[in-house]
Design an enzyme around this catalytic site. Structure first.
Site, short mmCIF file in Angstrom:
data_model
loop_
_atom_site.label_atom_id
_atom_site.label_comp_id
_atom_site.label_asym_id
_atom_site.label_seq_id
_atom_site.Cartn_x
_atom_site.Cartn_y
_atom_site.Cartn_z
N THR A 11 0.85 -1.20 0.00
CA THR A 11 0.00 0.00 0.00
C THR A 11 0.89 1.25 0.00
O THR A 11 1.99 1.24 0.54
CB THR A 11 -0.95 0.03 1.22
OG1 THR A 11 -0.17 0.12 2.42
CG2 THR A 11 -1.84 -1.20 1.26
N GLY A 12 0.37 2.30 -0.63
CA GLY A 12 1.14 3.54 -0.70
C GLY A 12 2.43 3.32 -1.48
O GLY A 12 3.49 3.84 -1.12
N ASN B 142 3.18 4.47 -4.28
CA ASN B 142 3.46 5.51 -5.27
C ASN B 142 4.69 6.35 -4.95
O ASN B 142 5.26 6.99 -5.82
CB ASN B 142 2.25 6.42 -5.49
CG ASN B 142 1.80 7.12 -4.24
OD1 ASN B 142 1.32 6.48 -3.30
ND2 ASN B 142 1.97 8.43 -4.20
N GLY C 185 8.00 7.17 -1.60
CA GLY C 185 8.58 6.83 -0.30
C GLY C 185 8.99 5.37 -0.18
O GLY C 185 9.42 4.73 -1.14
N TYR D 56 0.07 10.07 15.91
CA TYR D 56 0.95 9.18 15.14
C TYR D 56 1.45 8.02 16.01
O TYR D 56 1.36 6.84 15.62
CB TYR D 56 2.14 9.97 14.59
CG TYR D 56 3.06 9.13 13.72
CD1 TYR D 56 2.70 8.80 12.42
CD2 TYR D 56 4.27 8.64 14.22
CE1 TYR D 56 3.53 8.01 11.62
CE2 TYR D 56 5.10 7.86 13.43
CZ TYR D 56 4.74 7.55 12.13
OH TYR D 56 5.56 6.77 11.34
N1 LIG Z 1 10.15 7.69 7.10
C1 LIG Z 1 10.39 7.30 8.34
O1 LIG Z 1 11.35 7.73 8.99
C2 LIG Z 1 9.48 6.27 8.98
C3 LIG Z 1 9.85 5.76 10.24
C4 LIG Z 1 9.01 4.80 10.83
C5 LIG Z 1 7.86 4.38 10.19
N2 LIG Z 1 7.54 4.92 8.99
C6 LIG Z 1 6.32 4.44 8.35
O2 LIG Z 1 6.65 3.92 7.08
C7 LIG Z 1 5.55 4.08 6.18
C8 LIG Z 1 6.01 4.77 4.92
O3 LIG Z 1 6.61 5.99 5.31
P1 LIG Z 1 7.25 7.01 4.26
O4 LIG Z 1 8.34 7.69 4.98
O5 LIG Z 1 7.51 6.33 2.97
O6 LIG Z 1 6.04 8.03 4.08
P2 LIG Z 1 5.65 8.94 2.82
O7 LIG Z 1 6.83 9.18 1.95
O8 LIG Z 1 4.95 10.11 3.42
O9 LIG Z 1 4.62 8.01 2.01
C9 LIG Z 1 3.40 7.70 2.57
C10 LIG Z 1 2.60 6.90 1.58
O10 LIG Z 1 1.32 6.64 2.18
C11 LIG Z 1 0.31 7.09 1.27
N3 LIG Z 1 -0.90 7.50 1.96
C12 LIG Z 1 -1.06 8.49 2.86
N4 LIG Z 1 -2.36 8.58 3.21
C13 LIG Z 1 -3.03 7.63 2.51
C14 LIG Z 1 -4.37 7.22 2.43
N5 LIG Z 1 -5.34 7.84 3.11
N6 LIG Z 1 -4.70 6.21 1.61
C15 LIG Z 1 -3.75 5.58 0.88
N7 LIG Z 1 -2.45 5.92 0.90
C16 LIG Z 1 -2.09 6.94 1.71
C17 LIG Z 1 0.95 8.26 0.53
O11 LIG Z 1 0.22 8.57 -0.63
P3 LIG Z 1 0.17 10.08 -1.24
O12 LIG Z 1 1.36 10.19 -2.14
O13 LIG Z 1 -1.12 10.13 -1.96
O14 LIG Z 1 0.24 11.03 -0.07
C18 LIG Z 1 2.33 7.68 0.28
O15 LIG Z 1 2.29 6.77 -0.78
C19 LIG Z 1 4.49 4.85 6.96
O16 LIG Z 1 3.55 3.96 7.50
C20 LIG Z 1 5.30 5.52 8.06
O17 LIG Z 1 4.52 5.82 9.19
C21 LIG Z 1 8.31 5.83 8.36
#
Ligand SMILES: NC(=O)c1ccc[n+]([C@@H]2O[C@H](COP(=O)([O-])OP(=O)(O)OC[C@H]3O[C@@H](n4cnc5c(N)ncnc54)[C@H](OP(=O)(O)O)[C@@H]3O)[C@@H](O)[C@H]2O)c1
Length: 299
Positions: A12-13, A15, A17, A177
């Site tokens: 999921t997601g 697209n 990150g 969060y």
């Molecule tokens: N980055 C970190 O340091 C970190 C650390 C711990 C955990 N995480 C977790 O890892 C996961 C990915 O993080 P990331 O850093 O890659 O985040 P990101 O770059 O902000 O990407 C988030 C993804 O989730 C999608 N999304 C958000 N709201 C949505 C919804 N309502 N329905 C469907 N898709 C949705 C976004 O789509 P859009 O493009 O449409 O917004 C995007 O594809 C998350 O669960 C985050 O909490 C991240």
């Protein structure tokens, strides 16, 4: 069975990150990948970039539209998915939000947005995918949680109150969060418990602190710091390593039998005592089932 066996994995997601990186690496290893995106144009752009990321990738890649903040969208996706009678080796519940605004936001269903997107939506989506996970020889549920659920993590501490699960009082984006990532663990552990005796496993993962993708959720100085300074910090995780961690949870044979584990950097780490409380895990799943208007499952 060998390490190179082709698996079908839904991310999921996917697209952008971490989800995009995980999908790219799965494709590079020859797996079949389904990415979801809530925005059609962003999904198509991702499909294009992933299609050219490795040989023959386009033939092994699909895109579905899915908004995890909408129960109707999840149900529509589930209906389409099940009509095709698919089998699914793993779902990586990667999509998530980390709001910055101090204003509490609600979804079309009236739920607090962070909890809805990060925990309630994945709960319902897993239910929709369950028959296809059961059809696979050993279906895996991978919940992307975070070490930020730990009580000693930076910022406002995690505090999940079953009398106010959606933070109608005392909302803060940080707390929303952390609570949602604690709830992800409750869903993981309760699912793993209920799925005992079936071929489906459930585990959770922290991808590490990945400044380059975290930067996408914030603006201004914080964005600058994440994108250009913190990415070089010794405690930062590189995008490729984080994507590889998610891929490992989805397909690596060394953890095929693992259930109810919390992983980071491809090894088990402890999650909080509260996350391991079976009564709270059961209560949260009952709450999620009630909000989604579904029966308790798996039985
Ligand atoms: N980055 C970190 O340091 C970190 C650390 C711990 C955990 N995480 C977790 O890892 C996961 C990915 O993080 P990331 O850093 O890659 O985040 P990101 O770059 O902000 O990407 C988030 C993804 O989730 C999608 N999304 C958000 N709201 C949505 C919804 N309502 N329905 C469907 N898709 C949705 C976004 O789509 P859009 O493009 O449409 O917004 C995007 O594809 C998350 O669960 C985050 O909490 C991240």
């Amino acid at each position: 069975m060998n390490d190179r066996e082709t698996k079908t994995v839904l991310v999921t997601g996917g697209n952008r990150g971490l989800g995009h990186e995980c999908a790219r690496q799965l494709l590079a290893d020859g797996h079949r990948v389904i990415i979801t995106a809530r925005d059609r144009a962003k999904g198509r752009a991702a499909l294009e970039s992933l299609s050219s990321s490795s040989a023959n990738a386009s033939a092994r890649l699909e895109l579905f539209e899915l908004d995890l903040a909408s129960l109707a969208s999840i149900r529509a996706f589930g209906a389409q998915w099940e009509r095709e009678g698919r089998s699914l080796d793993a779902v990586v519940h990667n999509a998530g939000v980390m709001q910055q605004s101090p204003t509490r936001r609600v979804t079309v269903d009236g739920f607090e947005e962070t909890l809805a997107t990060n925990a309630i939506g994945p709960y319902l989506l897993t239910k929709e995918l369950w028959p296809s996970l059961v059809r696979a020889r050993a279906g895996r549920v991978v919940m992307v949680s975070s070490r930020l659920h730990l009580p000693d993590s930076r910022g406002e501490p995690v505090r999940f109150d079953f009398d106010d699960p959606q933070l109608e009082r005392g909302y803060s984006p940080d707390r929303a969060y952390k609570n949602s990532k604690l709830a992800c663990l409750w869903v993981t552990y309760e699912l793993a418990r209920r799925a005992e005796g079936t071929s489906v496993t459930a585990n959770a993962v922290c991808p590490g602190f990945v400044p380059v993708t975290a930067a996408e959720s914030v603006k201004g100085f914080s964005r600058f710091m994440l994108k250009y300074v913190l990415r070089f910090a010794p405690f930062a995780t590189a995008l490729g390593d984080a994507g590889s961690s998610l891929k490992w949870c989805a397909v690596d044979l060394s953890i095929a039998e693992s259930r109810a584990k919390f992983f980071a950097e491809k090894r088990e780490i402890p999650s909080s005592e509260e996350s391991r409380d079976p009564e709270k895990a059961r209560r949260f799943c009952e709450l999620a089932a009630k909000l989604c208007a579904v029966d308790r499952w798996p039985a």
